[in-house]
Design an enzyme around this catalytic site. Structure first.
Site, mmCIF file in Angstrom:
data_model
loop_
_atom_site.group_PDB
_atom_site.id
_atom_site.type_symbol
_atom_site.label_atom_id
_atom_site.label_comp_id
_atom_site.label_asym_id
_atom_site.label_seq_id
_atom_site.Cartn_x
_atom_site.Cartn_y
_atom_site.Cartn_z
ATOM 1 N N ARG A 13 0.846 -1.193 0.000
ATOM 2 C CA ARG A 13 0.000 0.000 0.000
ATOM 3 C C ARG A 13 0.890 1.255 0.000
ATOM 4 N NH1 ARG A 13 -0.615 4.611 2.304
ATOM 5 N NH2 ARG A 13 -0.217 3.656 4.322
ATOM 6 N N ASP A 14 1.557 1.492 1.116
ATOM 7 C CA ASP A 14 2.363 2.708 1.243
ATOM 8 C C ASP A 14 3.516 2.711 0.240
ATOM 9 O OD1 ASP A 14 3.070 5.113 2.280
ATOM 10 O OD2 ASP A 14 3.550 4.408 4.280
ATOM 11 N N HIS A 209 4.651 3.929 12.847
ATOM 12 C CA HIS A 209 4.852 3.873 11.392
ATOM 13 C C HIS A 209 5.892 4.936 11.036
ATOM 14 C CE1 HIS A 209 3.101 3.537 7.175
ATOM 15 N NE2 HIS A 209 3.706 4.699 7.087
ATOM 16 N N HIS A 211 9.076 6.461 8.563
ATOM 17 C CA HIS A 211 9.719 6.497 7.250
ATOM 18 C C HIS A 211 11.198 6.792 7.460
ATOM 19 C CE1 HIS A 211 6.319 6.716 4.167
ATOM 20 N NE2 HIS A 211 5.745 6.407 5.315
ATOM 21 N N CYS A 242 8.511 9.694 -0.863
ATOM 22 C CA CYS A 242 7.860 10.845 -0.249
ATOM 23 C C CYS A 242 7.488 11.811 -1.356
ATOM 24 C CB CYS A 242 8.812 11.495 0.747
ATOM 25 S SG CYS A 242 8.125 12.979 1.500
ATOM 26 N N ASN A 251 9.456 3.877 3.390
ATOM 27 C CA ASN A 251 9.227 3.305 4.717
ATOM 28 C C ASN A 251 10.527 2.711 5.235
ATOM 29 O OD1 ASN A 251 6.456 2.932 3.156
ATOM 30 N ND2 ASN A 251 6.014 3.018 5.320
HETATM 31 ZN ZN ZN Z 1 3.726 5.929 5.420
#
Ligand code: ZN
Length: 312
Positions: A13-14, A209, A211, A242, A251
């Site tokens: 997802r991310d 979470h 990064h 990003c 991440n």
């Molecule tokens: Zn994220």
């Protein structure tokens, strides 16, 4: 007994969200299946957003169905609003990861709502879940993005994060996810947020979470561990990025995180050697995307003894 740590893969997802290269559905499912087999117990498999907005998730239904067929895996998905939650419930996904930004500007830009409107959305989602028959109710997680900094507003007040966390819990969140969405955090900041936050929310599970946009990711994990956090999001090969820093890393790197935790004697339940093999699969499936990570380059230390085999 070694302390158990729950690692959650968010690369599908991310990690993929930022990349316009569509990863074929079969590759996504092969990735999920292989990573689940390494011992990763929870994977955020997709996002229920309109395919027009993010074509990468046009196959969210097939990916969800495939992930739900894997025994023992908790399949979660991101939901930005009530419509997304409806889709998730219809598909029978195990967990809905609702997300709102602590920063008002970021929330307006990201989901076109004020934080107050997002909280109202969240209440409606919880009502919808509670109206489902037992056994058809996904776990609902309340996510707070930009909790450690925002590209529009800079520093974010700890009191503001705690305030929204409490509102999400009062509205029915069963767990929280606190995110350094744009990679601003440092270990001091992490301690200053997570200590009072955990004191406020009590026994509710809280995931961190992070990064690794500016190289502070694993240092932040260490600080969060000191505060009592035992649930972390990461992505294999650090997939992601990003939107405000083109070319930046994404991440925190799952296999590097896994190595650090094992080295510290913590129990991730993950087969690290198998995990590195899954990374090779992703690298082959996504040849145009840069893979991050130190462990894959250096390999395990010579004569490395896994935590499970170490005599204390
Ligand atoms: Zn994220």
């Amino acid at each position: 007994m070694r302390q158990k740590i729950i690692l959650r893969e968010v690369g599908l997802r991310d990690g993929l969200q930022i990349h316009s290269t569509f990863m074929p559905t079969d590759d996504k499912l092969a990735w999920i299946t292989a990573e689940a087999a390494t011992g990763i117990s929870e994977i955020e498999v997709t996002s229920y957003v309109p395919p027009k907005l993010i074509p990468q998730f046009a196959d969210s239904e097939a990916v969800t169905a495939g992930a739900l067929a894997i025994p023992g895996l908790t399949a979660s998905a991101l939901v930005p609003n009530l419509r997304g939650a409806q889709r998730g419930i219809e598909l029978g996904v195990h967990k809905l990861n609702f997300v709102m930004s602590v920063s008002r500007t970021h929330n307006m830009k990201n989901v076109r709502r004020s934080p107050e409107e997002s909280i109202a959305d969240f209440r409606a989602i919880v009502d919808l879940i509670r109206s489902q028959p037992e056994g058809r109710r996904p776990v609902i997680s309340g996510g707070l993005s930009t909790a450690l900094g925002c590209s529009y507003e800079g520093r974010v007040a700890v009191s503001q994060v705690i305030d929204y966390a409490v509102q999400l819990l009062e509205a029915g969140a069963q767990e929280l996810q606190v995110a350094d969405t744009v990679g601003y955090a440092d270990p001091v900041q992490v301690r200053n947020l997570f200590k009072p936050l955990l004191a406020e929310v009590g026994n509710v599970p809280v995931a961190a979470h992070f990064h690794d946009t500016r190289g502070t990711g694993l240092a932040n994990v260490s600080a969060a561990l000191d505060c009592g956090i035992t649930m972390f999001d990461a992505s294999l090969a650090g997939l992601g990025g990003c939107p405000f820093a083109p070319g930046a890393s994404g991440n925190i790197v799952m296999e590097d995180l896994c190595f650090m935790l094992d080295s510290m004697g913590l129990d991730t339940g993950v087969d690290l050697e198998k995990l590195v093999q899954v990374r090779q699969f992703i690298a082959a499936a996504l040849p145009t995307i840069a893979m991050q990570g130190a462990l894959a380059k250096a390999g395990l230390p010579r004569n490395y003894e896994f935590a499970a085999h170490r005599v204390r």
